[in-house]
Motif scaffolding. Structure first.
Motif, PDB file in Angstrom:
ATOM      1  N   GLU A 157      39.219  41.870  31.922  1.00 46.42           N
ATOM      2  CA  GLU A 157      39.383  42.802  32.999  1.00 46.42           C
ATOM      3  C   GLU A 157      38.460  42.104  34.104  1.00 46.42           C
ATOM      4  OE1 GLU A 157      39.559  47.046  32.501  1.00 46.42           O
ATOM      5  OE2 GLU A 157      39.353  46.408  30.454  1.00 46.42           O
ATOM      6  N   VAL A 158      38.744  42.558  35.466  1.00 46.27           N
ATOM      7  CA  VAL A 158      37.750  42.133  36.446  1.00 46.27           C
ATOM      8  C   VAL A 158      36.842  43.339  36.777  1.00 46.27           C
ATOM      9  CG1 VAL A 158      37.564  41.997  38.967  1.00 46.27           C
ATOM     10  CG2 VAL A 158      39.660  41.033  37.870  1.00 46.27           C
ATOM     11  N   THR A 159      35.654  42.807  36.464  1.00 43.70           N
ATOM     12  CA  THR A 159      34.703  43.919  36.731  1.00 43.70           C
ATOM     13  C   THR A 159      33.744  43.761  37.974  1.00 43.70           C
ATOM     14  OG1 THR A 159      32.835  42.419  35.854  1.00 43.70           O
ATOM     15  CG2 THR A 159      34.303  43.612  34.274  1.00 43.70           C
ATOM     16  N   ASP A 160      32.906  44.605  38.137  1.00 42.43           N
ATOM     17  CA  ASP A 160      31.993  44.741  39.227  1.00 42.43           C
ATOM     18  C   ASP A 160      31.111  43.352  39.246  1.00 42.43           C
ATOM     19  OD1 ASP A 160      32.811  47.073  40.127  1.00 42.43           O
ATOM     20  OD2 ASP A 160      31.196  48.034  39.388  1.00 42.43           O
ATOM     21  N   TYR A 161      31.036  42.906  38.285  1.00 39.00           N
ATOM     22  CA  TYR A 161      29.965  41.503  38.012  1.00 39.00           C
ATOM     23  C   TYR A 161      30.949  40.406  38.687  1.00 39.00           C
ATOM     24  CZ  TYR A 161      28.379  37.408  35.655  1.00 39.00           C
ATOM     25  OH  TYR A 161      28.036  36.226  35.308  1.00 39.00           O
ATOM     26  N   HIS A 162      32.158  40.468  38.068  1.00 38.55           N
ATOM     27  CA  HIS A 162      33.095  39.357  38.619  1.00 38.55           C
ATOM     28  C   HIS A 162      33.046  39.145  40.089  1.00 38.55           C
ATOM     29  CE1 HIS A 162      34.905  39.613  34.380  1.00 38.55           C
ATOM     30  NE2 HIS A 162      34.685  38.163  34.357  1.00 38.55           N
ATOM     31  N   ILE A 163      33.241  40.472  40.571  1.00 35.97           N
ATOM     32  CA  ILE A 163      33.390  40.476  42.163  1.00 35.97           C
ATOM     33  C   ILE A 163      31.951  40.323  42.854  1.00 35.97           C
ATOM     34  CG2 ILE A 163      33.881  42.295  44.115  1.00 35.97           C
ATOM     35  CD1 ILE A 163      35.738  43.809  42.175  1.00 35.97           C
ATOM     36  N   ALA A 164      31.115  40.417  42.272  1.00 38.36           N
ATOM     37  CA  ALA A 164      29.773  40.068  42.972  1.00 38.36           C
ATOM     38  C   ALA A 164      29.522  38.730  42.885  1.00 38.36           C
ATOM     39  CB  ALA A 164      28.816  41.052  42.344  1.00 38.36           C
ATOM     40  N   VAL A 165      29.777  38.142  41.496  1.00 36.63           N
ATOM     41  CA  VAL A 165      29.799  36.872  41.437  1.00 36.63           C
ATOM     42  C   VAL A 165      30.341  35.739  42.586  1.00 36.63           C
ATOM     43  CG1 VAL A 165      29.907  34.920  39.841  1.00 36.63           C
ATOM     44  CG2 VAL A 165      28.792  36.867  39.185  1.00 36.63           C
ATOM     45  N   SER A 166      31.725  36.567  42.585  1.00 34.37           N
ATOM     46  CA  SER A 166      32.725  35.628  43.219  1.00 34.37           C
ATOM     47  C   SER A 166      32.082  35.750  44.851  1.00 34.37           C
ATOM     48  CB  SER A 166      34.188  36.367  43.169  1.00 34.37           C
ATOM     49  OG  SER A 166      34.895  35.420  43.957  1.00 34.37           O
ATOM     50  N   ASN A 167      31.869  36.985  45.112  1.00 36.13           N
ATOM     51  CA  ASN A 167      31.182  36.977  46.354  1.00 36.13           C
ATOM     52  C   ASN A 167      30.247  36.155  46.951  1.00 36.13           C
ATOM     53  OD1 ASN A 167      32.952  39.233  47.139  1.00 36.13           O
ATOM     54  ND2 ASN A 167      31.596  40.663  46.624  1.00 36.13           N
ATOM     55  N   CYS A 168      29.325  35.930  46.042  1.00 37.20           N
ATOM     56  CA  CYS A 168      28.116  34.897  46.136  1.00 37.20           C
ATOM     57  C   CYS A 168      28.498  33.479  46.433  1.00 37.20           C
ATOM     58  CB  CYS A 168      27.105  35.255  45.101  1.00 37.20           C
ATOM     59  SG  CYS A 168      26.357  36.881  45.143  1.00 37.20           S
ATOM     60  N   TYR A 169      29.705  33.327  45.075  1.00 38.07           N
ATOM     61  CA  TYR A 169      30.178  31.601  45.336  1.00 38.07           C
ATOM     62  C   TYR A 169      30.705  31.558  46.646  1.00 38.07           C
ATOM     63  CZ  TYR A 169      29.896  30.006  40.503  1.00 38.07           C
ATOM     64  OH  TYR A 169      29.358  29.409  39.278  1.00 38.07           O
ATOM     65  N   ARG A 239      42.395  44.728  40.256  1.00 38.16           N
ATOM     66  CA  ARG A 239      41.192  44.537  41.172  1.00 38.16           C
ATOM     67  C   ARG A 239      40.720  42.958  41.383  1.00 38.16           C
ATOM     68  NH1 ARG A 239      35.678  46.717  38.642  1.00 38.16           N
ATOM     69  NH2 ARG A 239      35.244  47.207  40.745  1.00 38.16           N
ATOM     70  N   TYR A 240      41.887  42.141  41.033  1.00 42.06           N
ATOM     71  CA  TYR A 240      41.881  41.011  41.221  1.00 42.06           C
ATOM     72  C   TYR A 240      41.748  40.415  42.595  1.00 42.06           C
ATOM     73  CZ  TYR A 240      42.756  35.777  40.857  1.00 42.06           C
ATOM     74  OH  TYR A 240      42.774  34.458  40.972  1.00 42.06           O
ATOM     75  N   HIS A 241      42.390  41.341  43.662  1.00 42.39           N
ATOM     76  CA  HIS A 241      42.268  40.606  44.898  1.00 42.39           C
ATOM     77  C   HIS A 241      41.142  41.127  45.600  1.00 42.39           C
ATOM     78  CE1 HIS A 241      46.155  39.403  44.969  1.00 42.39           C
ATOM     79  NE2 HIS A 241      46.673  40.178  44.235  1.00 42.39           N
TER      80      HIS A 241
END
Length: 285
Positions: A157-169, A239-241
């Motif tokens: 699942e897409v988590t808050d962690y995944h979204i935050a990491v992607s934002n930083c990348y 939440r992938y998008h």
């Protein structure tokens, strides 16, 4: 922690955040049992499977250990990394008097020294991103696993962690892309000028005798890691998008690939082709 982050951010103490993250990592590791005992909510959130529970964190246990989850909650990676990258790109660079004297007021050398300083600062910020990503239990972004593991990864699942990491990348890759273009532009200007100088004067050598960070390599590395990270989750997740923008992120990553394709270096051109393939696969509907 919130007050400290606010204070250090205002004072641009980005380097101190690296030491703070290391200290928090060490603290959590050494005191894990006590932290768990006095903060049961961490355990509740980490183990919760009921999607209707207020403690549910999108099966966070499937992507990191409890120790990593606690550290991630104690250290606000995204709140630090994104403004730090912004400061690297736009903040004022102040040189010492000895450095200014060494460059003798040469405009080209000053410009080159400034972009070098920004590149070195961004490489420091990347240490925090590397630490942030390392909470993933499978943090080797460049190594493909077995077919079973790859299929299992698609169910994450897409988590808050995944979204935050992607934002930083996204911030870091944008930073390397802009700095590489600036570095390349200044290097070409200096090279053209150097052809009219006496043979015993080398502006680039004088400006970067101790400089060994290659922005093109960093740009490619973090773009590749970002794509690999995004491929670890279920693309059908609602939440992938929130994690990947099919328009803006595609343009940024393709910009990186095209920039590398314009290089005269054969390896860069090969890497560009490979990167374009990965980008097409990532955004393939």
């Amino acid at each position: 922690m919130n007050e400290l982050v606010e204070d250090w951010s205002q004072k641009k103490r980005w380097g101190d955040f690296i030491e703070l993250e290391s200290n928090i990592r060490s603290y959590v590791s050494k005191n894990l049992n006590d932290i768990i005992h006095y903060n049961r909510q961490y355990v509740k959130e980490y183990n919760e499977r009921d999607v209707n529970s207020p403690f549910y964190k999108h099966n966070i246990h499937s992507i990191m250990t409890l120790e990593d989850y606690i550290r991630y909650n104690l250290f606000p990676y995204e709140r630090i990394i994104k403004p730090a990258v912004q400061h690297v790109l736009q903040g004022q660079i102040v040189f010492s008097q000895s450095k200014l004297k060494e460059m003798k007021g040469d405009v080209d050398r000053l410009a080159y020294a400034e972009v070098e300083e920004r590149i070195m600062n961004l490489s420091r910020v990347c240490k925090l991103l590397d630490a942030m990503v390392s909470v993933n239990t499978d943090d080797d972004c460049n190594t493909s696993g077995t077919k079973e593991k790859e299929e299992e990864a698609q169910e994450v699942e897409v988590t808050d962690y995944h979204i935050a990491v992607s934002n930083c990348y996204r911030s870091v890759v944008s930073g390397w892309f802009l700095l590489y273009r600036k570095w390349n532009e200044i290097s070409m200007d200096i090279f053209e000028e150097s052809t009219s100088l006496p043979p015993d004067i080398d502006i680039l050598e004088a400006s970067s005798s101790k400089f060994n960070i290659q922005p093109e390599h960093q740009m490619h590395t973090y773009a590749h890691q970002w794509i690999s990270f995004c491929n670890k989750v279920n693309k059908e997740d609602e939440r992938y998008h929130d994690m990947v923008s099919s328009e803006k992120d595609y343009q940024l990553l393709m910009g990186v690939a095209k920039q590398m394709a314009s290089s005269e270096n054969d390896d860069s051109q090969v890497q560009s082709t490979q990167l374009m393939q990965l980008i097409d696969e990532l955004f393939d509907p």
